[in-house]
Design a protein around this motif. Structure first.
Motif, PDB file in Angstrom:
ATOM      1  N   ASN A 177     -13.217 -20.714 -26.131  1.00 49.25           N
ATOM      2  CA  ASN A 177     -12.334 -21.602 -25.366  1.00 49.25           C
ATOM      3  C   ASN A 177     -12.487 -23.072 -25.746  1.00 49.25           C
ATOM      4  O   ASN A 177     -11.843 -23.929 -25.169  1.00 49.25           O
ATOM      5  CB  ASN A 177     -12.513 -21.406 -23.859  1.00 49.25           C
ATOM      6  CG  ASN A 177     -13.895 -21.757 -23.370  1.00 49.25           C
ATOM      7  OD1 ASN A 177     -14.716 -22.274 -24.108  1.00 49.25           O
ATOM      8  ND2 ASN A 177     -14.156 -21.463 -22.111  1.00 49.25           N
ATOM      9  N   ASN A 183      -8.382 -20.333 -27.132  1.00 47.14           N
ATOM     10  CA  ASN A 183      -7.754 -20.028 -25.853  1.00 47.14           C
ATOM     11  C   ASN A 183      -8.277 -20.984 -24.787  1.00 47.14           C
ATOM     12  O   ASN A 183      -9.133 -21.813 -25.064  1.00 47.14           O
ATOM     13  CB  ASN A 183      -8.011 -18.569 -25.453  1.00 47.14           C
ATOM     14  CG  ASN A 183      -9.489 -18.278 -25.308  1.00 47.14           C
ATOM     15  OD1 ASN A 183     -10.179 -18.888 -24.498  1.00 47.14           O
ATOM     16  ND2 ASN A 183      -9.991 -17.339 -26.097  1.00 47.14           N
ATOM     17  N   GLU A 184      -7.752 -20.857 -23.589  1.00 46.29           N
ATOM     18  CA  GLU A 184      -8.180 -21.701 -22.468  1.00 46.29           C
ATOM     19  C   GLU A 184      -8.741 -20.846 -21.334  1.00 46.29           C
ATOM     20  O   GLU A 184      -8.601 -21.177 -20.164  1.00 46.29           O
ATOM     21  CB  GLU A 184      -7.007 -22.541 -21.963  1.00 46.29           C
ATOM     22  CG  GLU A 184      -6.518 -23.554 -22.972  1.00 46.29           C
ATOM     23  CD  GLU A 184      -5.428 -24.456 -22.420  1.00 46.29           C
ATOM     24  OE1 GLU A 184      -5.387 -24.686 -21.200  1.00 46.29           O
ATOM     25  OE2 GLU A 184      -4.617 -24.925 -23.225  1.00 46.29           O
ATOM     26  N   ASN A 203      -8.854 -20.169 -14.160  1.00 47.93           N
ATOM     27  CA  ASN A 203      -8.031 -19.307 -15.008  1.00 47.93           C
ATOM     28  C   ASN A 203      -6.723 -18.900 -14.348  1.00 47.93           C
ATOM     29  O   ASN A 203      -6.023 -18.038 -14.846  1.00 47.93           O
ATOM     30  CB  ASN A 203      -8.814 -18.047 -15.394  1.00 47.93           C
ATOM     31  CG  ASN A 203      -9.898 -18.353 -16.397  1.00 47.93           C
ATOM     32  OD1 ASN A 203      -9.754 -19.245 -17.214  1.00 47.93           O
ATOM     33  ND2 ASN A 203     -10.991 -17.621 -16.327  1.00 47.93           N
TER      34      ASN A 203
END
Length: 113
Positions: A25, A17-18, A51
């Motif tokens: 991440n 994920n980021e 985010n």
């Protein structure tokens, strides 16, 4: 600098994920978080834009990083091509062999003086 280091060492840039603060991440965002601990400007940038999906550019997304990597690769390729054009001699070796999964692996070696 992180992009160069990861490329030289063959490390993956991205994780599952980021999301900043998430342990999955990836190496790039992990290094960004580490640097931000010691660099107030980056810390503020990550806090303000990290985010968020507000449509504002944060320049740390995988899309942007892939574009930067592509631009650097193009630059390296152009430098090599120019050096070959200016070289008196060059040699090219191309070899291919299947790996254990029967996928062909191609190796290209270019030498120039």
């Amino acid at each position: 600098i992180a992009v160069i280091q990861f490329g030289q060492r063959g490390l993956a840039f991205f994780g599952d994920n980021e999301i900043l603060g998430n342990s999955h991440n990836g190496n790039f965002l992990g290094i960004m978080e580490l640097i931000a601990k010691f660099y107030p400007f980056l810390k503020e940038h990550l806090n303000n834009y990290g985010n968020k999906v507000s449509g504002k550019s944060n320049y740390i997304s995988s899309h942007i990083i892939r574009e930067l990597i592509s631009l650097m690769a193009d630059k390296v390729l152009n430098v090599i091509v120019e050096e070959i054009k200016n070289a008196k001699y060059f040699g090219l070796i191309v070899d291919s062999t299947p790996d254990v999964t029967h996928i062909d692996q191609l190796a290209i070696v270019l030498r120039y003086i």
